[in-house]
Structure formats: structure tokens, C-alpha cells
Motif scaffolding. Structure first.
Motif, mmCIF file in Angstrom:
data_model
loop_
_atom_site.group_PDB
_atom_site.id
_atom_site.type_symbol
_atom_site.label_atom_id
_atom_site.label_comp_id
_atom_site.label_asym_id
_atom_site.label_seq_id
_atom_site.Cartn_x
_atom_site.Cartn_y
_atom_site.Cartn_z
ATOM 1 N N PRO A 267 0.783 -1.555 -0.134
ATOM 2 C CA PRO A 267 0.343 0.171 0.369
ATOM 3 C C PRO A 267 0.942 1.319 0.219
ATOM 4 N N SER A 268 1.750 1.312 0.329
ATOM 5 C CA SER A 268 3.110 2.940 0.646
ATOM 6 C C SER A 268 3.494 2.209 -0.932
ATOM 7 N N GLU A 269 3.892 1.716 -1.390
ATOM 8 C CA GLU A 269 4.273 2.210 -2.918
ATOM 9 C C GLU A 269 3.220 2.191 -4.049
ATOM 10 N N ALA A 271 0.650 4.272 -2.802
ATOM 11 C CA ALA A 271 0.657 5.952 -2.537
ATOM 12 C C ALA A 271 2.094 6.489 -3.384
ATOM 13 N N ASN A 272 3.167 5.895 -3.549
ATOM 14 C CA ASN A 272 4.250 6.463 -4.347
ATOM 15 C C ASN A 272 3.635 6.451 -5.405
ATOM 16 N N LEU A 273 3.272 5.689 -6.122
ATOM 17 C CA LEU A 273 3.264 5.674 -7.908
ATOM 18 C C LEU A 273 1.526 5.133 -7.720
ATOM 19 N N ILE A 419 -20.076 6.857 1.127
ATOM 20 C CA ILE A 419 -18.591 7.051 1.664
ATOM 21 C C ILE A 419 -18.443 5.917 2.043
ATOM 22 N N ASP A 423 -14.851 4.497 3.017
ATOM 23 C CA ASP A 423 -14.176 4.384 4.394
ATOM 24 C C ASP A 423 -13.917 2.540 4.540
ATOM 25 N N GLU A 426 -10.771 2.690 2.681
ATOM 26 C CA GLU A 426 -9.646 2.804 4.229
ATOM 27 C C GLU A 426 -9.569 2.127 5.452
ATOM 28 N N LEU A 429 -7.062 -0.993 4.506
ATOM 29 C CA LEU A 429 -5.303 -0.762 4.773
ATOM 30 C C LEU A 429 -4.606 -2.117 5.265
ATOM 31 N N ASN A 433 -1.700 -3.935 4.462
ATOM 32 C CA ASN A 433 -0.495 -4.038 5.636
ATOM 33 C C ASN A 433 0.282 -5.487 5.752
ATOM 34 N N ASP A 452 -23.026 2.088 8.465
ATOM 35 C CA ASP A 452 -22.991 3.030 6.982
ATOM 36 C C ASP A 452 -23.929 2.718 6.068
#
Lengths: 461, 289
Positions: A267-269, A271-273, A419, A423, A426, A429, A433, A452
Motif C-alpha cells: 500500500p505504501s508503494e 501511495a508513491n505511484l 461514503i 471508508d 481506508e 489498509l 499491510n 453505514d
């Protein structure tokens, strides 16, 4: 002096009121009615639509169309800001369709369309924009928009990269079957065997010490869920179904592509691209694309790309199922020029000229079945890179469905609010991870997503 | 020929016109917006729907039940750390530049540039700098930190670093003005008494620039509480980096939940007013004795 002061104030107020007053005339000096058309898109898409609008005006000399557009991410905000003075004709994304149809702001179009006109178009595309305001049911009732397109979000492959890595690693591996989907596990195994840090030395490719190539740049959540015979909720979107074992299995499959197999960016990678950019940059072998990406792929990348079926999960009854997005073209219920507005909406969606132009410009699969199955599939008036993807029948199979392949609208199409999905995404994650398993996640998130959904459904009464 | 009293009345009348313009603007665009926002916070207003229902305090309940809002509140307060840090570095810079004398215009310009540069451009550039795969920062420091990733802290520190860098220039210029007003005789007397450079800094400089510090901290906290661009452009909506104003944006403008977004706005406004009030009540500490 007192009088002059008052005069200035009166003139100022008069000017302000004049500025606030709309144009009361319906006909311009050439006897044409004026309608407004609001859309979105890149500069290229706007230019294409301006061309279409110009053609429409040439063929309908009693109508003047004022076309304006903004970028996709600004579109709904702009449209919402015009709520009290909506354009005559405007885009309505299918994920926003339900609240708009429910609100009564969209003109029912059935009386302006003949059966013959509708029969030429994908029936899924037409029923997509039907909504019964009494029973809050999608797919039934009046037609509140015409489909600009149906957009199957299919799996795309960088063919050149695949073959370079196969050659560099000396693998005995064919391209994935273009019509029969791989299983989740077979797909993951294939990607593991294609792991590579690609470097070119003396004209020879090697898989050591170079750029890390990911098997798949990202994975569409709905694609995995749908392809394992699962869903986010029941048929009327009132009860969550994320606790279904099929859902959990599909979710863990996505997470494992990074956590276990190491073939997808973390997920972080991501977020980079983002996955799409990574694919465009040649950093991944597989990714996802819709028909609207064709033009960009023709013009902005230099590798061969093609479509393959989405991997299918092990669940009983599972089919390779892509999500199918769509954009509607609606007419404002308050339009003072309804007839002219509907004429434009029809021209943009179900006229042959616009549908041919749409696929030739690499924007969409034609709505008219004959044009899609003949001209589009046979690359009529396409050449060079424009014939890619070669396996474009995949787009049609997702729309038509066959024994192995199917398509399904995005989950947010079925709900009043979106929504819950943002939600959920998110909240997922920690699963992606590796901090929590899919099973543990759904156990703790089931009540939240149900709350929801309940909030979303509370508007429907 | 007009009498003096007629001219006076005329001027008075026109003065009212000139005063009226900003006052009308203030009531139209600020007060009315606040009133509407308060009303919306008690309703389920959604621009798509034709009807609006009164829901009492339901939006506030939803707000506190929303994990994203709690995250946004924590982030917003945490990111305020950048305000005192930026002030501290700004003060150090101003002292340094003052000692360099008059030949420091280039440096002053350089440090002040972030204050007059586009926030959008700055954030886009910093997004490249902080990129975990091909960013300059990781490359230069030979580290592997996913600044923009999903981890709890990296994106927060990335935003703080960016904010400190951007805030230093403004603080520096204001502190420079303050430093120029401190009589040199104070430092001369301290030198005679054998004060060290740190003693002079903390016992003379810092106390005498307190009014400027007060101004910077009040405006810094207000601006920090209203931070939006970092959350949208640098954090790109990453939940670990979103702020309350960004939350208001995504819930109100993007998701049409204007009631919840208005409730968040009312709360944010109340918190800012409270914090500013407390700071002013405690403002005796800025008096230089």
C-alpha cells in the motif's frame, strides 16, 4: 447632492439586479433555441465532444449548444454548485445516479424514445439508468438517463514486458489464455515465476540488479470480490455480506499478492505511484484498464498491450467478473428546452455517428450493438496502434456475459451514498499491510459497514 | 458656497457608504455563512435532495462516531507542533542574518521565498522529494522511509518538515523587524557582565521579541487548524495525514453530507475561538517589563 447620491445607489442596485437576471429570450437572432451541455474529460475528450456538438448543430440548425466541461475530479462539485440552475444536458456518473434519479431532478426520457431506438442498444446499458422512485428500485421504472458508455474494467497485460521476462528467465510459459480465466492461485503462481529486476546489459535482458517489475500493479477490490461469487451486500443493498467466506477469501487473496507472493506493490508503494501510472511507466506486467484508456495507451506508451480475463476465485459458481462503470447523459427536469435537450442526449448516446466516433477516438465501446460487434471488433477505420487491444472482444464479453466471463456494476451504483465504500477502502489498509487477517477484519468491521449502509438507506423513505 | 456643516454631513454620508461595503460583505459572506453552517449542522441538508430534515444534534453524534473525524482531529493537533518549531528556526535565522549585517538580502529573499510561493507547487515538489521509491530525500540520506505511505507517523513528519520549512521565512522577517528594535546597549551591558551567547539569546532576545512570538503563535495556530493543502496535496488524502478542514471537504463537498461537515465546521470554529481567547487571556506574558 442628496439626489445624486440616491441616483448612484439606484443605478448600482439596478445593475446588480440586471446582472442577476437570466436571459428571458428562448430564441437567438438566428431563430435557434440555446441549450447548455455540461460534461467532463481531458482536453482531448473535450475537443472530441466539441466536434460532436458542432456536428450536432450542423445537423440541427434550430439548436445552439453551449458546451462546457471540467476535469473529472471537479465535475460533481461543479454540478452540485449549479443545483438550482442545472444545465439542460449533463453527465451523470452511474455511482451518483441513484440520488439524482430519486430527487426528481432528472427528466424521464421514455416518451422521447421508440422501442426500435432502444433495441439497438445494450439492454444492460438502458436498464442501468432506470429507477423506480416509488419502490427505490434500480433497473425498473422510468429511464432517467441515456448511457454515454458502458465501461468494462478489464485486466490488461504489458505483452512486451511479459515476453522479455519470460525470455530473460528462460521460462517455458505461454501468454495467458485470452478467453479462459486463470484461477486466483494459478495467477499468483504465474506472477511469482515472473518476478524480475529487469536490466538490459549489452542488449540482453537479465532479471538481476535492475528495475523491480511487479507482476500486477494493484488489484481492483470489486474485481476480486465479484470473481469469487461474493458481494458487498445483498440484492437490495440493505444487508452487508462481507462476512461471507467467499468475500473473505477474495480479500485475503488480494492482500497475499503483496504479503505472501511479493508480486504487487505494498500500500505504501502504491501511495508513491498509483497502479495505473506504474503500468504506464513499464513497472508492472498486469494492471486494469477501461475502454476510456485506449486513447492514452495508443498515444502515450510504446509497448504492446492486450486484455486477458480476470482471474477467477475457487468459490462454487464463481465467474471471472469485472466491474462495469458507466456514465449517463441526463436532461434536467427543469429544462425549458426539453425537446432540444433530449435530441442532443440521443445524438451523443445512440446515434451511429457519435458511436462510431467514440470507439475510433479510443473513448468507449459503442452503445449500439451492431456497431460494437462489427465495426469495433473488426477495427473498421482503425490502424496502427489503434487496433490494440487485439483481444478487445473481452470488453464485449464482459458486457454480454458468456460461460466464463461476466460484468457487474460497481458497488457504489447500488447505494444512495458512497461514503461506506470510501471508508471501507481506508479501513482495509491494515489487511493489505498484513497487520490483520481478512477474517479478523470482517469480524470487527461488519457492524460498521452495516451502520453505514443503514445511514445510506435512511434517505430512501 | 457650501457651509462647513453641509460638507461635514456630505462626507459623513459618503463615509457610511465606504464603511457599509466591507460591512455588507462581512455579513453576506462571513456571518450569513456561519449562520447557514450552524443551521445545516442541525439538518440532513444534501443539495441533491429536494427536502431538508431537521435532525437536532444527530450530526454531532455521527461526527464523534466517525473514526475518520477522530483521526483528523488528532492529526490536526499533532501537526501544530510545526508552529513552535518553525518559529524557533525563524528566530535563529533572524539572529544569524542580523549578525551578518546589511549584506544578507539574498539570504533573506531565499528564506522568505516559501512564504510567497504557491502552496500547490510547494506541495507537489515536496511530494516528489518525499517519494519513498524515487524521492530525493531517501536517496540523499540513503534511507528507506515510506514518507507518503500508510504508516502512522511518516506522513505526519513529512508534513511537519514541509511546514517548518515554509513557516521559517515569515517568522524570520517578523523577528528581524523585532530584533532591529532591541537597543544594542542591552547586549553591550550583557557583554560587560560576561554573559554568554546563549544567555544573551535566552535572557534578552527571546523575552524582547515576545510580542512577535505571540502574534506568530496565534496566527500559526489558527492557520494550522485550518490546514487543508497539505492533507490534499502532500498526503493526497492519506488518512494518517488528513486534517479537520480536509475532512469537512471530503464529507461535505465530495460526499454531500453537508450536515456532518457543517457540524465539524462549527466545532472547529469553536475550538479556534476558544484557543485564541485563552491565548489572549494569557497575553500578559507578552508584555515586556
Amino acid at each position: 447632492m442628496k439626489r445624486s447620491f440616491l441616483s448612484i445607489m439606484i443605478v448600482l442596485i439596478g445593475l446588480i439586479l440586471l446582472a442577476c437576471n437570466g436571459d428571458g429570450n428562448d430564441l437567438d437572432d438566428q431563430g435557434r433555441v440555446t441549450i447548455s451541455f455540461f460534461g467532463w474529460g481531458s482536453a482531448e475528450e473535450q475537443a472530441n465532444f466539441q466536434t460532436l456538438v458542432d456536428r450536432f448543430m450542423a445537423e440541427n440548425d434550430d439548436i445552439r449548444v453551449v458546451y462546457s466541461a471540467v476535469s473529472a475530479d471537479m465535475y460533481m462539485r461543479n454540478l452540485n454548485n449549479q443545483m438550482n440552475n442545472l444545465p439542460d444536458v449533463f453527465y451523470i456518473p452511474d455511482t451518483e445516479f441513484m440520488p439524482w434519479a430519486d430527487s426528481g431532478r432528472l427528466l424521464p426520457l421514455d416518451s422521447y424514445l421508440s422501442e426500435a431506438e432502444l433495441e439497438r442498444v445494450w439492454s444492460r446499458a438502458i436498464s442501468h439508468y432506470r429507477y423506480d422512485r416509488d419502490s427505490f428500485t434500480l433497473g425498473e421504472g422510468p429511464l432517467f438517463a441515456l448511457p454515454k458508455d458502458l465501461g468494462p474494467f478489464a485486466m490488461v497485460m504489458n505483452v512486451d514486458l511479459f515476453e522479455r521476462i519470460v525470455a530473460a528467465k528462460g521460462l517455458d510459459m505461454d501468454r495467458p489464455d485470452p478467453s479462459v480465466p486463470m484461477t486466483f492461485s494459478a495467477f499468483a503462481d504465474m506472477l511469482e515465476s515472473l518476478k524480475c529486476q529487469l536490466r538490459t546489459v549489452g542488449g540482453e535482458d537479465t532479471c538481476e540488479g535492475g528495475q523491480r517489475i511487479f507482476g500486477v500493479t494493484h488489484y481492483e477490490l470489486a474485481a476480486a470480490i465479484y470473481s469469487n461469487n461474493a458481494n458487498f451486500f445483498n440484492d437490495d443493498a440493505t444487508q452487508q455480506t462481507i462476512t461471507d467466506p467467499n468475500f473473505i477469501e477474495a480479500l485475503q487473496y488480494i492482500a497475499n499478492l503483496h504479503l505472501v507472493h511479493g508480486v504487487m506493490p505494498s500500500p505504501s508503494e502504491q501511495a508513491n505511484l498509483n497502479g495505473f501510472q506504474r503500468f504506464m511507466n513499464g513497472g508492472g506486467i498486469f494492471s486494469f484498464m477501461g475502454p476510456w484508456d485506449m486513447k492514452g495507451f495508443w498515444e502515450n506508451i510504446n509497448f504492446e498491450f492486450d486484455l486477458i480475463p480476470l482471474p477467477v476465485g475457487p468459490a462454487e459458481g464463481a465467474k471471472s467478473t469485472a466491474w462495469v462503470g458507466s456514465m449517463g447523459i441526463a436532461v434536467s427536469e427543469r429544462s425549458r428546452q426539453r425537446e432540444a435537450a433530449v435530441r442532443l442526449a440521443k445524438y451523443l448516446t445512440i446515434e451511429e455517428a457519435s458511436q462510431r466516433m467514440a470507439y475510433q477516438l479510443g473513448q468507449s465501446v459503442p452503445n449500439i450493438i451492431d456497431i460494437a460487434e462489427d465495426d469495433f471488433l473488426n477495427n473498421v477505420e482503425l490502424n496502427g496502434r489503434q487496433i490494440m487491444p487485439l483481444n478487445k472482444v473481452m470488453f464485449l464479453d464482459i458486457i454480454r456475459h458468456n460461460a466464463h466471463i461476466a460484468g457487474h456494476p460497481r458497488p457504489t451504483y447500488f447505494t444512495y451514498e458512497n461514503i461506506w465504500f470510501d471508508d471501507l477502502f481506508e479501513a482495509l489498509l491494515p489487511v493489505f499491510n498484513g497487520q490483520i487477517t481478512a477474517q479478523a477484519f470482517v469480524n470487527q468491521y461488519a457492524t460498521t459497514i452495516q451502520r453505514d449502509l443503514d445511514e445510506s438507506n435512511s434517505y430512501l423513505n | 458656497m457650501r457651509s462647513a456643516s453641509t460638507l461635514y454631513r456630505l462626507e459623513k454620508r459618503w463615509s457610511l457608504v465606504f464603511i457599509a461595503l466591507p460591512v455588507i460583505g462581512f455579513f453576506t459572506f462571513t456571518i450569513s455563512a456561519m449562520v447557514f453552517s450552524f443551521w445545516f449542522s442541525l439538518t440532513d441538508f444534501n443539495p441533491v435532495r429536494m427536502e431538508t430534515r431537521y435532525v437536532g444534534l444527530e450530526n454531532f453524534r455521527r461526527l464523534f462516531a466517525d473514526a475518520l473525524f477522530r483521526q483528523a482531529v488528532f492529526n490536526t493537533f499533532f501537526l501544530l507542533i510545526s508552529v513552535p518549531i518553525g518559529m524557533f528556526f525563524g528566530l535563529l535565522l533572524s539572529v544569524y542574518l542580523q549578525q551578518k549585517g546589511a549584506k544578507n538580502y539574498a539570504l533573506r529573499l531565499l528564506y522568505y521565498l516559501p512564504a510567497v510561493s504557491s502552496v500547490v507547487a510547494i506541495n507537489i515538489i515536496f511530494r516528489y522529494l518525499f517519494n519513498g521509491e524515487f524521492g530525493l530525500l531517501n536517496h540523499l540520506l540513503n534511507i528507506d522511509v515510506q514518507w507518503l505511505g500508510t504508516g502512522r507517523w511518516p506522513i505526519k513528519f513529512a508534513i511537519i518538515i514541509r511546514n517548518v520549512w515554509a513557516a521559517m521565512g515569515v517568522a524570520m522577517v517578523l523577528y528581524l523587524a523585532g530584533l532591529n528594535n532591541i537597543p544594542a546597549s542591552y547586549y553591550e551591558a550583557a557583554d560587560i557582565d560576561g554573559a554568554s551567547i546563549f544567555q544573551k539569546f535566552f535572557m534578552i532576545t527571546v523575552p524582547l521579541v515576545r510580542p512577535i512570538s505571540f502574534f506568530l503563535i496565534v496566527t500559526g495556530i489558527i492557520a494550522g487548524m485550518q490546514n487543508f493543502a497539505d492533507a490534499q496535496l502532500l498526503a493526497n488524502g492519506n488518512p494518517q495525514g488528513i486534517t479537520v478542514v480536509y475532512y469537512i471537504w471530503v464529507r461535505g463537498i465530495d460526499a454531500n453530507r453537508y450536515g456532518v461537515a457543517s457540524a465539524a465546521s462549527i466545532l472547529l470554529g469553536a475550538i479556534i475561538m476558544l484557543m485564541t481567547y485563552v491565548q489572549f487571556r494569557r497575553s500578559s506574558w507578552v508584555e515586556v517589563r
